[in-house]
Structure formats: C-alpha cells, structure tokens
Enzyme design. Sequence first.
Site, PDB file in Angstrom:
ATOM      1  N   HIS A  43      -7.368  -6.136   1.066  1.00  0.00           N
ATOM      2  CA  HIS A  43      -6.183  -5.292   1.294  1.00  0.00           C
ATOM      3  C   HIS A  43      -5.351  -5.763   2.487  1.00  0.00           C
ATOM      4  O   HIS A  43      -4.328  -5.169   2.787  1.00  0.00           O
ATOM      5  CB  HIS A  43      -6.671  -3.851   1.555  1.00  0.00           C
ATOM      6  CG  HIS A  43      -5.607  -2.799   1.442  1.00  0.00           C
ATOM      7  ND1 HIS A  43      -4.954  -2.531   0.264  1.00  0.00           N
ATOM      8  CD2 HIS A  43      -5.075  -1.941   2.355  1.00  0.00           C
ATOM      9  CE1 HIS A  43      -4.072  -1.557   0.448  1.00  0.00           C
ATOM     10  NE2 HIS A  43      -4.111  -1.182   1.708  1.00  0.00           N
TER      11      HIS A  43
ATOM     12  N   ASP B 161     -10.168  -5.677  -2.950  1.00  0.00           N
ATOM     13  CA  ASP B 161      -9.558  -4.669  -2.079  1.00  0.00           C
ATOM     14  C   ASP B 161     -10.460  -3.434  -2.065  1.00  0.00           C
ATOM     15  O   ASP B 161     -10.745  -2.855  -3.128  1.00  0.00           O
ATOM     16  CB  ASP B 161      -8.183  -4.348  -2.682  1.00  0.00           C
ATOM     17  CG  ASP B 161      -7.347  -3.408  -1.843  1.00  0.00           C
ATOM     18  OD1 ASP B 161      -7.927  -2.512  -1.211  1.00  0.00           O
ATOM     19  OD2 ASP B 161      -6.112  -3.570  -1.860  1.00  0.00           O
TER      20      ASP B 161
ATOM     21  N   SER C 235       0.831  -1.195   0.000  1.00  0.00           N
ATOM     22  CA  SER C 235       0.000   0.000   0.000  1.00  0.00           C
ATOM     23  C   SER C 235       0.872   1.254   0.000  1.00  0.00           C
ATOM     24  O   SER C 235       1.632   1.465  -0.939  1.00  0.00           O
ATOM     25  CB  SER C 235      -0.963  -0.068   1.186  1.00  0.00           C
ATOM     26  OG  SER C 235      -2.013   0.851   1.022  1.00  0.00           O
TER      27      SER C 235
HETATM   28  N1  LIG Z   1      -8.797   0.466   7.672  1.00  0.00           N
HETATM   29  C1  LIG Z   1      -7.511   0.911   8.072  1.00  0.00           C
HETATM   30  C2  LIG Z   1      -6.845   1.613   6.908  1.00  0.00           C
HETATM   31  C3  LIG Z   1      -5.400   1.465   7.019  1.00  0.00           C
HETATM   32  C4  LIG Z   1      -4.945   0.145   6.464  1.00  0.00           C
HETATM   33  O1  LIG Z   1      -5.680  -0.634   5.832  1.00  0.00           O
HETATM   34  N2  LIG Z   1      -3.698  -0.085   6.692  1.00  0.00           N
HETATM   35  C5  LIG Z   1      -3.062  -1.208   6.080  1.00  0.00           C
HETATM   36  C6  LIG Z   1      -1.950  -0.639   5.227  1.00  0.00           C
HETATM   37  S1  LIG Z   1      -2.589   0.582   4.101  1.00  0.00           S
HETATM   38  C7  LIG Z   1      -2.449  -2.128   7.121  1.00  0.00           C
HETATM   39  O2  LIG Z   1      -1.509  -2.829   6.832  1.00  0.00           O
HETATM   40  N3  LIG Z   1      -2.977  -2.122   8.356  1.00  0.00           N
HETATM   41  C8  LIG Z   1      -2.391  -2.833   9.456  1.00  0.00           C
HETATM   42  C9  LIG Z   1      -2.617  -4.312   9.496  1.00  0.00           C
HETATM   43  O3  LIG Z   1      -3.459  -4.848   8.769  1.00  0.00           O
HETATM   44  O4  LIG Z   1      -1.912  -4.979  10.307  1.00  0.00           O
HETATM   45  C10 LIG Z   1      -7.603   1.853   9.226  1.00  0.00           C
HETATM   46  O5  LIG Z   1      -8.493   2.710   9.183  1.00  0.00           O
HETATM   47  O6  LIG Z   1      -6.781   1.753  10.144  1.00  0.00           O
END
Ligand SMILES: N[C@@H](CCC(=O)N[C@@H](CS)C(=O)NCC(=O)O)C(=O)O
Length: 279
Positions: free
Chosen positions: A257, A224, A148
């Site tokens: 995602h 995604d 991302s």
């Molecule tokens: N829905 C998330 C958006 C952020 C998101 O999806 N982050 C991804 C990278 S863009 C991620 O890797 N999140 C941490 C995880 O899944 O461990 C939020 O609001 O915190």
Amino acid sequence: MIIENVSSNKVFDGWHKQYTHQSAVLNCNMRFAIYLPPQATNNQKVPVLYWLSGLTCTDENFMQKAGAQRIAAELGVAIVAPDTSPRGEDVADDEGYDLGKGAGFYVNATEAPWSRHYQMYDYIVKELPELIESTFPVNEQRSIAGHSMGGHGALTIAMLNPDRYQSMSAFSPISNPMNCPWGQKAFTAYLGKDKAFWRIHDASELMRQAKRFVPAKVDQGESDDFLTEQLKPEMLEAAAKASGYPLEINLHQGYDHSYYFISSFIEAHLRFHATHLNK
Ligand SMILES: N[C@@H](CCC(=O)N[C@@H](CS)C(=O)NCC(=O)O)C(=O)O
C-alpha cells in the site's frame, strides 16, 4: 485572495513550491504544494493534475516520495497536492488516524462538530482550482488522481463532475466506502447515519450508475494489507462491467500500500493523464 509562499525548490528544471492561504470554504488556514514544470511560463499555460493523498498525509507525502516531477517536467503537466483535511487548533479531531485531521475523505460534512470546517469536496472541486487558475500559469484542463482515501476522492469527484476533469486515476482506492470500516466510520461521522447521503460519495455506486464516462485507470498491489477489508477493487470492477464503464484496472503481484508502489507506477499514470490533457 492572499497566498503566501513558504518554500521553493528547483527540480527537473521546474519548481516545487508550497503555499499557505486562508480558505473561506474550510474556514481555516491551509497549505498546498504545486509542481510547475519548465513549460509553465508567463507566455504558456499548462494543464493541471490534482493529486489527492491518503489517510495521515499532508501535501508533502506525494511530492517527496512519488518521484513524479521528472515525468511531469517532460510532459509539461503541473501537479497540485492539497492537504487531506482542514487544519488548526480549533478544527475538530478524533483520536483515530482514520477520522478528523488527515482524514477529510473529500466530502462536505453535514454533521456536528465536523461541518464547521470539513468541506473538503467544495475545497477540491471549486475553491482550490479557482485559486490555482487565477495565480499560476495554468489553463483549465484538469485531471485528478489519488491514493487510498485520495483514490476514493479522485474517482468520486471526477464522476460527479465529468465536465471538469479530462481523466481520473487511482492507486489502491477505497473503492466501496459504504461497505468497509474506514468508509463507514468516516461517512457516519461526516454525513450522518442515512446511507442515502453516502451513495453519491461511493465510487462503486457512481460507476455502476454512470451514464457519462471519464477515462479511468486504477492500479492495485496484491500484497496490500488493506486490500480485502478496506479497498475492495473487485466491487469497482463489477460496477464498471455493469455500466460498461471504460475502466482500466491492473493488479500487481507483490506490491503493497506504500509509496514504493506508487513510485513504481506513477509514470504510467502521468502519461495516461497527459494523453487526455493535451488533446
Ligand atoms: N499504517 C498507516 C495507515 C495509514 C496509511 O497507510 N496511510 C497511507 C495512505 S492510506 C499513506 O500514504 N501514508 C503516508 C506515507 O506512506 O507517506 C498508519 O497507521 O499511519
């Protein structure tokens, strides 16, 4: 430079370790994680894959969720996972999850109040590899991957430094940040309103104009939630076609995602990088 070990876990005969250190570039204390495969010894140096995480992440998300260590141990590749922004109480922040802490976007900020600490490009390209290569049994063979926001970081950093990286890959990258809400918000804050300064941090722009090629692999889930509005892999694909860039891009039905997607395909990314790192 003084670095402090804050955790150690044996995993697949290698070691996952977290360290803190004072970053001169970021002007704050930082934590990173390294996975040292069993092949990394005092007598043998191994190549390094840098992993850049996405919005809201620290060094921990990838190391705990991607399941990369088993294959990294087999291939003899170290993995370094930096944090996604400068950290600390005096570091500027924003209420949104997509700006400020956890959202450094791997650029050098030129605008106040961000420029004092948000110099993630220099941290990833220069300061952190220098620290890693002078501290651990690793050589100077580097590849870079990310997810991302970190996919955007990996692709842009490799394309801007084709001599420093053997290969690049991304899961669900923000492919054309100049033309999506996440990128426009971050670039306006960090780089200012002049879009001329945005172009060198836009993977699609760089790929369209590329004359030198870093081997590239991109994977994207078709389910995604961010695909259409934020990620836009079709822009990267069109740019690769225009310049003849050897980009391998795969869409995967049903995947979203999350790290469930990453853990399903991380093995293929590690094997891809290993073929370029071990030449
Ligand atoms: N829905 C998330 C958006 C952020 C998101 O999806 N982050 C991804 C990278 S863009 C991620 O890797 N999140 C941490 C995880 O899944 O461990 C939020 O609001 O915190």
